[in-house]
Motif scaffolding. Structure first.
Motif, PDB file in Angstrom:
ATOM      1  N   LEU A 203       0.831  -1.204   0.000  1.00 45.84           N
ATOM      2  CA  LEU A 203       0.000   0.000   0.000  1.00 45.84           C
ATOM      3  C   LEU A 203       0.870   1.259   0.000  1.00 45.84           C
ATOM      4  O   LEU A 203       0.590   2.229  -0.712  1.00 45.84           O
ATOM      5  N   GLU A 204       1.925   1.231   0.788  1.00 45.97           N
ATOM      6  CA  GLU A 204       2.826   2.382   0.836  1.00 45.97           C
ATOM      7  C   GLU A 204       3.520   2.590  -0.507  1.00 45.97           C
ATOM      8  O   GLU A 204       3.637   3.718  -0.992  1.00 45.97           O
ATOM      9  N   THR A 205       3.968   1.499  -1.111  1.00 48.14           N
ATOM     10  CA  THR A 205       4.630   1.585  -2.411  1.00 48.14           C
ATOM     11  C   THR A 205       3.725   2.228  -3.455  1.00 48.14           C
ATOM     12  O   THR A 205       4.182   2.967  -4.329  1.00 48.14           O
ATOM     13  N   LYS A 206       2.433   1.955  -3.349  1.00 48.43           N
ATOM     14  CA  LYS A 206       1.464   2.503  -4.295  1.00 48.43           C
ATOM     15  C   LYS A 206       0.947   3.877  -3.849  1.00 48.43           C
ATOM     16  O   LYS A 206      -0.044   4.375  -4.392  1.00 48.43           O
ATOM     17  N   ASN A 207       1.599   4.459  -2.840  1.00 49.74           N
ATOM     18  CA  ASN A 207       1.340   5.844  -2.402  1.00 49.74           C
ATOM     19  C   ASN A 207      -0.019   6.054  -1.741  1.00 49.74           C
ATOM     20  O   ASN A 207      -0.533   7.172  -1.725  1.00 49.74           O
ATOM     21  N   TRP A 208      -0.578   4.989  -1.167  1.00 50.31           N
ATOM     22  CA  TRP A 208      -1.769   5.170  -0.346  1.00 50.31           C
ATOM     23  C   TRP A 208      -1.358   5.712   1.029  1.00 50.31           C
ATOM     24  O   TRP A 208      -0.274   5.413   1.524  1.00 50.31           O
ATOM     25  N   LEU A 209      -2.224   6.491   1.612  1.00 50.95           N
ATOM     26  CA  LEU A 209      -1.964   7.050   2.931  1.00 50.95           C
ATOM     27  C   LEU A 209      -2.558   6.162   4.018  1.00 50.95           C
ATOM     28  O   LEU A 209      -3.437   5.339   3.765  1.00 50.95           O
ATOM     29  N   PHE A 210      -2.072   6.356   5.234  1.00 53.40           N
ATOM     30  CA  PHE A 210      -2.528   5.601   6.395  1.00 53.40           C
ATOM     31  C   PHE A 210      -3.041   6.568   7.448  1.00 53.40           C
ATOM     32  O   PHE A 210      -2.512   7.667   7.603  1.00 53.40           O
ATOM     33  N   GLY A 211      -4.044   6.149   8.176  1.00 53.71           N
ATOM     34  CA  GLY A 211      -4.592   7.031   9.195  1.00 53.71           C
ATOM     35  C   GLY A 211      -5.060   6.269  10.412  1.00 53.71           C
ATOM     36  O   GLY A 211      -5.171   5.042  10.385  1.00 53.71           O
ATOM     37  N   TYR A 212      -5.312   7.001  11.479  1.00 50.28           N
ATOM     38  CA  TYR A 212      -5.922   6.377  12.653  1.00 50.28           C
ATOM     39  C   TYR A 212      -6.721   7.397  13.438  1.00 50.28           C
ATOM     40  O   TYR A 212      -6.468   8.588  13.389  1.00 50.28           O
TER      41      TYR A 212
END
Length: 220
Positions: A203-212
């Motif tokens: 997911l990171e490689t494909k430039n998706w962001l992460f949140g919480y």
């Protein structure tokens, strides 16, 4: 369908039903389904789940039997059956706070590049833990939320330590299948892959962001 809550399970019928009930009783959020992915259980899991479905016809619950042994096979197969645009993953020994979905899912509406989000995981110990556990292991090593995280909503990239684990993880459907799902890891007792870590890396490689948001709570 907004959300599919996916619960893989293996020979834990009693705790599984508690998990299912906690998701059946979500408040301020209605547009979701529950999928139980039975990972080749040999106990009375199937009977328990089908009985629960029969007794609660107002709920949208699916039962699926996955013969390939390994929790991520169960997760990936259930995801293919899911109708939700957000896939939410948990385990069969978890109990969701009634507002888990209503606090977590709006994050995806606020940020279109959000690929995955998590919240607060709190331990419920069956016996009182020794002090060294409280001091050293109330963190990602027990798949619980690190205690030094602030109670705020953030968008971040993976290198910032969020502790995203598949016992409390929502993933945008598009991002999940773009990344080919979870990498199978423990297969019949043999470790063959990197599981949710592999998915998060992709997911990171494909430039998706992460949140919480630590307002979205679950108990482990």
């Amino acid at each position: 369908m907004k959300v599919s809550a996916i619960i893989p399970t293996f020979n834990r019928s009693e705790s599984l039903i508690r998990t299912v009930e906690s998701f059946a009783n979500q408040k301020d959020f209605k547009n979701y389904e529950i999928i139980v992915s039975d990972n080749n259980s040999s106990d009375n899991t199937k009977e328990k789940v089908l009985e629960y479905i029969e007794n609660n016809p107002h709920l949208k619950i699916k039962y699926y039997f996955e013969v390939n042994q390994g929790v991520h096979y169960a997760r990936n197969s259930a995801a293919k059956l899911a109708e939700g645009e957000i896939l939410y993953f948990t385990d069969d020994d978890m109990e969701a706070d009634p507002y888990l979905l209503s606090e977590l899912i709006p994050l995806f509406d606020k940020e279109p590049r959000l690929g995955s989000a998590t919240g607060f995981v709190s331990p419920i110990f069956e016996v009182k833990p020794p002090n060294w556990v409280k001091k050293n292991l109330l963190n990602q090593y027990l798949s619980v939320t690190k205690l030094d995280l602030p109670w705020v909503y953030l968008i971040s990239k993976k290198e910032e330590p969020l502790g995203v684990y598949s016992n409390h993880q929502a993933i945008r459907r598009k991002a999940f299948f773009e990344s080919c799902g979870f990498n199978p890891e423990n297969t019949k007792g043999i470790w063959i892959g990197d599981g949710e870590t592999g998915l998060v890396n992709d997911l990171e490689t494909k430039n998706w962001l992460f949140g919480y948001t630590l307002k979205s709570k679950i108990f482990h």
